[in-house]
Write an enzyme that holds these catalytic residues in place. Structure first.
Site, short mmCIF file in Angstrom:
data_model
loop_
_atom_site.label_atom_id
_atom_site.label_comp_id
_atom_site.label_asym_id
_atom_site.label_seq_id
_atom_site.Cartn_x
_atom_site.Cartn_y
_atom_site.Cartn_z
N GLU A 17 25.06 107.90 65.35
CA GLU A 17 25.49 106.97 66.40
C GLU A 17 24.65 105.68 66.37
O GLU A 17 24.85 104.78 67.18
CB GLU A 17 25.37 107.63 67.78
N ASP A 222 36.96 112.54 70.74
CA ASP A 222 37.80 113.73 70.91
C ASP A 222 38.43 113.70 72.29
O ASP A 222 38.06 112.88 73.13
CB ASP A 222 36.96 115.01 70.73
#
Ligand code: ADE
Length: 262
Positions: A17, A222
């Site tokens: 990230e 997601d």
């Protein structure tokens, strides 16, 4: 003229990230504290301290407090991924936090549900100016860099068409949400939640308590249900890493140019 130098703390939970930032930092000094590496240096002209918090609220809170107390950061930016809590959101969309809440905080009957004891607050607001800059950076990224930054093969694999940028409520808790029922328990009571993750509201609480302005950006990885990821690690590497790098770069540029005007 602005006489207050900025030292920006940049936190992510996982290495992917924050990929690429440390590699291009200048004048790097790495300090290990409480099992985390704090990497200080200059990024696109401003002083930064990059760190991986690891996963969860305690990890994020400890890292945030250390960044503030030991490394003297003046502002904090969190970049990472999240599950979609609102059915309008798609994988690849971006959420910038306006407010954050801990969906697993419940000290009833001593305090109202979600309220952080002794603060009188359940929702913590991000800094308006930083969040606006982050929102602009995310929108510029989608408009300008997205098509070249993400390989066509990966766009197809993760079904990314034309991602959108949202601003709103993010809910954090020490739970990965991977079932409809888990998500429903959260959204039944917190109807405005756009995204769920595991760190943001802890960063927000610590920043509130220390009076440090912060902003949080999350790429939707997601749908926080059974359909969840195709391949989470691949999504982090092939998609989220590119988003984070370009958005942070654009955020710092905007932040710099707006400060120069004040
Ligand atoms: N981070 C990314 N996806 C998540 C999910 N579904 N639940 C909690 N944190 C997440």
């Amino acid at each position: 003229m602005n006489f207050h130098p900025v030292r920006l703390g940049i936190i992510s939970a996982l290495r992917e990230e924050q990929t690429g930032l440390i590699e291009i930092m200048q004048d790097v000094v790495t300090t290990t504290r409480g099992m985390r590496d704090y990497v200080s240096g200059r990024l696109w002209g401003i002083e930064c301290v990059c760190v991986l918090s690891r996963i969860g609220k305690v990890a994020a809170a400890a890292t945030t407090a250390t960044l503030i107390e030991k490394f003297g950061v003046s502002h904090i930016l969190f970049t990472g991924v999240a599950g979609a809590a609102d059915s309008r959101l798609r994988v690849g969309d971006i959420v910038v936090a306006r407010q954050l809440v801990q969906h697993d905080m419940n000290a009833e009957p001593l305090f109202p549900r979600y309220e952080i004891p002794l603060t009188g607050l359940s929702h913590f607001y991000s800094d308006q100016i930083l969040s606006k800059q982050l929102l602009n950076a995310a929108e510029e990224f989608i408009r300008t860099d997205f098509h070249s930054a993400i390989a066509d093969y990966d766009k197809q694999r993760f079904r990314l068409l034309q991602p959108l940028v949202y601003e709103g409520l993010i809910a954090s808790g020490d739970e990965f949400i991977a079932h409809d029922e888990q998500l429903r328990k959260i959204t039944d009571r917190l109807q405005d939640v756009l995204a769920v993750e595991m760190e943001g509201a802890a960063v927000a609480q610590v920043c509130f308590e220390f009076g440090i302005p912060f902003a949080i950006v999350r790429t939707i990885s997601d749908s926080a249900n059974e359909d969840s990821p195709v391949d989470f690690v691949q999504f982090l590497e092939k998609i989220a890493a590119h988003y984070a790098y370009s958005i942070v770069k654009r955020f710092i540029a905007l932040h710099q140019s707006e400060r120069a005007l004040t």
